[in-house]
Design a protein around this motif. Sequence first.
Motif, PDB file in Angstrom:
ATOM      1  N   GLY A 151       0.827  -1.212   0.000  1.00 12.61           N
ATOM      2  CA  GLY A 151       0.000   0.000   0.000  1.00 12.61           C
ATOM      3  C   GLY A 151       0.854   1.251   0.000  1.00 12.61           C
ATOM      4  O   GLY A 151       0.560   2.234  -0.700  1.00 12.61           O
ATOM      5  N   ASP A 190       0.943   4.119  -2.750  1.00 14.24           N
ATOM      6  CA  ASP A 190       0.689   5.479  -2.289  1.00 14.24           C
ATOM      7  C   ASP A 190       1.769   6.429  -2.812  1.00 14.24           C
ATOM      8  O   ASP A 190       1.466   7.521  -3.331  1.00 14.24           O
ATOM      9  CB  ASP A 190       0.676   5.471  -0.753  1.00 14.24           C
ATOM     10  N   GLU A 242      -9.120   3.241  -2.814  1.00 15.80           N
ATOM     11  CA  GLU A 242      -9.533   2.257  -1.819  1.00 15.80           C
ATOM     12  C   GLU A 242      -8.546   1.084  -1.765  1.00 15.80           C
ATOM     13  O   GLU A 242      -8.266   0.543  -0.703  1.00 15.80           O
ATOM     14  CB  GLU A 242     -10.945   1.754  -2.139  1.00 15.80           C
ATOM     15  N   HIS A 255      -5.608   2.046   0.372  1.00 16.69           N
ATOM     16  CA  HIS A 255      -5.871   2.111   1.806  1.00 16.69           C
ATOM     17  C   HIS A 255      -6.237   0.775   2.416  1.00 16.69           C
ATOM     18  O   HIS A 255      -5.955   0.531   3.587  1.00 16.69           O
ATOM     19  CB  HIS A 255      -6.917   3.190   2.093  1.00 16.69           C
ATOM     20  N   ARG A 256      -6.830  -0.098   1.595  1.00 17.65           N
ATOM     21  CA  ARG A 256      -7.106  -1.448   2.085  1.00 17.65           C
ATOM     22  C   ARG A 256      -5.781  -2.108   2.457  1.00 17.65           C
ATOM     23  O   ARG A 256      -5.668  -2.784   3.467  1.00 17.65           O
ATOM     24  CB  ARG A 256      -7.806  -2.236   0.959  1.00 17.65           C
ATOM     25  N   LYS A 294      -2.579  -0.348   2.823  1.00 17.05           N
ATOM     26  CA  LYS A 294      -1.686   0.475   3.660  1.00 17.05           C
ATOM     27  C   LYS A 294      -2.187   0.595   5.095  1.00 17.05           C
ATOM     28  O   LYS A 294      -1.419   0.485   6.047  1.00 17.05           O
ATOM     29  CB  LYS A 294      -1.540   1.878   3.042  1.00 17.05           C
ATOM     30  N   THR A 295      -3.469   0.849   5.253  1.00 18.18           N
ATOM     31  CA  THR A 295      -4.021   1.100   6.580  1.00 18.18           C
ATOM     32  C   THR A 295      -4.892  -0.060   7.065  1.00 18.18           C
ATOM     33  O   THR A 295      -4.853  -0.429   8.235  1.00 18.18           O
ATOM     34  CB  THR A 295      -4.889   2.386   6.554  1.00 18.18           C
ATOM     35  N   LEU A 299     -11.167   1.068   6.502  1.00 18.60           N
ATOM     36  CA  LEU A 299     -11.497   2.146   5.555  1.00 18.60           C
ATOM     37  C   LEU A 299     -11.997   3.379   6.300  1.00 18.60           C
ATOM     38  O   LEU A 299     -11.620   4.507   5.999  1.00 18.60           O
ATOM     39  CB  LEU A 299     -12.525   1.656   4.532  1.00 18.60           C
ATOM     40  N   GLN A 301      -9.055   5.270   7.658  1.00 16.18           N
ATOM     41  CA  GLN A 301      -8.329   6.062   6.673  1.00 16.18           C
ATOM     42  C   GLN A 301      -9.128   7.297   6.249  1.00 16.18           C
ATOM     43  O   GLN A 301      -8.579   8.383   6.078  1.00 16.18           O
ATOM     44  CB  GLN A 301      -8.010   5.206   5.449  1.00 16.18           C
ATOM     45  N   ASP A 324      -7.953  11.156   6.489  1.00 16.60           N
ATOM     46  CA  ASP A 324      -7.979  12.162   5.407  1.00 16.60           C
ATOM     47  C   ASP A 324      -8.734  13.413   5.856  1.00 16.60           C
ATOM     48  O   ASP A 324      -8.328  14.543   5.551  1.00 16.60           O
ATOM     49  CB  ASP A 324      -8.700  11.593   4.170  1.00 16.60           C
ATOM     50  N   THR A 326      -7.008  11.860  -2.063  1.00 17.62           N
ATOM     51  CA  THR A 326      -7.649  11.577  -0.772  1.00 17.62           C
ATOM     52  C   THR A 326      -9.156  11.494  -0.998  1.00 17.62           C
ATOM     53  O   THR A 326      -9.656  11.916  -2.038  1.00 17.62           O
ATOM     54  CB  THR A 326      -7.387  12.703   0.258  1.00 17.62           C
TER      55      THR A 326
END
Length: 276
Positions: A138, A142, A156, A159-160, A162-163, A197, A200, A204, A229
């Motif tokens: 991720g 990014d 998405e 972020h799925r 990375k976070t 989600l 994240q 943002d 974002t």
Amino acid sequence: LGKIVKERDIPKELGEAIEYALLGGGKRIRPFLFLQAFSLFCDREKEIIPFACGIEAIHSYSLVHDDLPVMDDDDYRRGRLTTHKVFGEANALLVGDALLTLGCELMGSVARKFPPALVGEAQQKVIKASGPEGMVGGQYLDLAAEGKELTLEELEEIHRRKTGALIQAALVGGAILGGGDSVAVKSLELYGQELGLLFQITDDLLDVEGDPLITGKSSQKDEVLEKATYPRILGVKATREKAISHCYAAQKALNDLGDRANILKNLAEYVYYRDR
Ligand code: GRG
């Protein structure tokens, strides 16, 4: 967390830098999620704490590396100067390496008290979520997306990984180690996906609307780095509505677990309303 460095034979200055990165605040959401999921099925919470600390160590490593000038280049985190600002870039790189490896060691250490097969399975979930298929992947996407327009689906996916992946793995790992059955593990997995989600999206929103004195980090960074974002793609109002729908979906995923899952349901609301 405070014992990690003290109990080990770590060079003094490196130990100080590790403690700086690990102990300077932070909401501790991932270990909290892990412990809550675990305690839905098992009451030996105190004995499993090293595993929870391992997850937080891995999360802290990711923040130290993310803040480096070659990545997001941040001077402030958790209301203080970032690790590389205080200890230098090479040392911050090593602090991240140390926290990642210590995290893996800590998770494995509970195999003395819990069934090694379950520990291995939970550990594998967390490590996989932290690696190239999850958080590292991720982060890669990014960085590659800076300055580009993304679709909502592309955002998405970032972020799925990375976070969301580590948040989800903390929950699934906790449920597995606690002895939850496959239906319960699935519910927590779905909850984790929605919560990740939501987390994240609120991150943002905080970058746009948050107070740096409360968030402890610089605001409007996404704009400076030309990051895609949710508010940029959808606008602030629609982003808030999206956050609410993820919050409800997270809570709904836990319905089959009954009242004992209320703390996790409340946590979804906390994430929605968070100001830091
Ligand atoms: C360097 C491999 C590598 C990955 C970095 C976590 C991450 C990936 C980057 C952080 C950038 C960022 C702001 C991500 C958004 C969500 C997030 C992970 C925020 C920080 O987590 P919190 O709010 O932090 O739980 P605290 O300080 O409370 O621990």
